[in-house]
Design an enzyme around this catalytic site. Structure first.
Site, PDB file in Angstrom:
ATOM      1  CE  LYS A 115     115.465 -36.434 -86.216  1.00 34.55           C
ATOM      2  NZ  LYS A 115     114.949 -36.948 -84.950  1.00 34.55           N
ATOM      3  CG  ASP A 142     112.507 -35.256 -87.433  1.00 37.35           C
ATOM      4  OD1 ASP A 142     111.827 -35.196 -86.403  1.00 37.35           O
ATOM      5  OD2 ASP A 142     112.803 -36.328 -88.003  1.00 37.35           O
TER       6      ASP A 142
END
Ligand SMILES: NC(=O)c1ccc[n+]([C@@H]2O[C@H](COP(=O)([O-])OP(=O)(O)OC[C@H]3O[C@@H](n4cnc5c(N)ncnc54)[C@H](O)[C@@H]3O)[C@@H](O)[C@H]2O)c1
Length: 313
Positions: free
Chosen positions: A170, A223
């Site tokens: 990510k 996240d």
């Protein structure tokens, strides 16, 4: 819960934050190494024995060396826990490094803590959330138990491989969001890019041996949203800088230890960890991180290809 002896490796933002959270209920010791001089604050092999838990609050690149030293000197049961969201110079994640150094059935068990837990929020008394992912349920629950009296809420989970890839990758996608926002391409496009990133992340997690559902957990979706939308996010800031023509974080073919996400993009290519053509948004992001030119056109071309259109951007 009973008092534990916890050793924290690294006294940066995360190491200090963990120390603040845990020192009221546990006995906390610290170790750090100056990345420039290499000077160590104490002899690790003398300090570590007797601890029940070792928290690796350092980047991924020294993990293998430190895990090897810990494995050699800890002779009583303990849990080793990492929060690092990067790959080391061999392209290994903290999950792979720990699985190698702390094999199943040994005295040392391991786990990873990944999720929306920005150090500043927790240091200032606000909440944080993460998966406590370990190959063993009992270890995951013990990790969550360590923080039971703090504002860091941990969910025990049994997919450390998936959690590691979700959390690490990510940080590659987030600069793309920063680029799009930096160019003022709109809230709608941000939502589309995040949905695409998540869909791709789930397929990558599965391809790397994790469970696709972990991409939608705190370690992935939680996240990703936090980092992509936080004004203080380092990785979002990299994308914004690239959008305004500041190329100081551009990925080169050497390791980039100033930014874990950019470094991951370099390591994925260097070690051939993914077939980039299978993941077009990831491929676009990696390309823009190394050659940030015509960013808006490149993103809109991606959108049109995704919808089967041939319109000029
Ligand atoms: N800051 C956050 O909100 C956050 C959240 C979750 C996870 N993380 C992860 O935690 C890790 C640490 O982040 P941070 O924000 O505390 O970073 P930081 O730069 O503030 O601190 C890093 C620490 O690691 C030590 N260190 C650096 N290189 C080392 C080496 N080669 N050997 C031994 N020690 C070394 C430094 O001395 C320092 O104490 C990163 O991998 C990051 O992805 C950070």
């Amino acid at each position: 819960m009973s008092q534990r002896r916890i050793l924290i490796l690294g006294q940066g933002a995360m190491g200090r934050m963990f120390s603040g959270l845990l020192r009221h209920d546990h006995h906390v010791s610290h170790w750090d190494r100056d990345p420039d001089s290499g000077k160590e604050s104490a002899v690790l092999e003398q300090l570590a024995p007797g601890h029940d838990c070792v928290i690796f609050a350092v980047p991924a690149h020294p993990h293998a060396e430190l895990a090897g030293r810990i494995a050699d000197c800890l002779k009583t049961p303990a849990i080793c826990l990492s929060i690092a969201k990067g790959l080391d110079a061999d392209g290994h994640s903290p999950a792979e490094i720990f699985a190698q150094h702390f094999p199943a059935g040994g005295l040392l068990r391991w786990g990873l803590v990944y999720g929306p837990m920005i150090a500043r929020d927790l240091s200032e008394g606000r909440t944080g959330f993460a998966l406590a992912a370990s190959p063993e349920r009992e270890t995951a629950e013990a990790m969550a138990g360590l923080f039971a009296t703090t504002r860091l809420y941990l969910q025990p989970d049994d997919d450390p491989v998936g959690a590691a890839w979700a959390a690490i990758l990510k940080n590659v996608y987030v600069p793309l969001i920063g680029m799009a926002d930096g160019l003022g391409l709109g809230d709608n496009l941000r939502g589309f890019l995040l949905a695409e990133a998540l869909r791709e992340l789930a397929t990558i997690v599965e391809a790397r041996g994790g469970q696709g559902r972990t991409a939608y957990s705190l370690a992935g979706l939680g996240d990703l949203i936090t980092t992509a939308t936080s004004a203080s996010s380092h990785h979002r800031g990299i994308g914004e800088a690239l959008a305004r023509g500041d190329h100081s974080h551009v990925a080169t073919d050497t390791a980039n230890l100033r930014s874990e996400g950019v470094n991951t993009a370099v390591m994925v290519q260097r070690h051939g960890l993914l077939r980039l053509a299978d993941y077009p948004l990831f491929e676009l992001t990696v390309r823009l991180l190394s050659a940030p030119e015509n960013i808006e056109t490149a993103i809109l071309d991606f959108v049109n290809r995704r919808f089967g259109r041939t319109l000029a951007a």
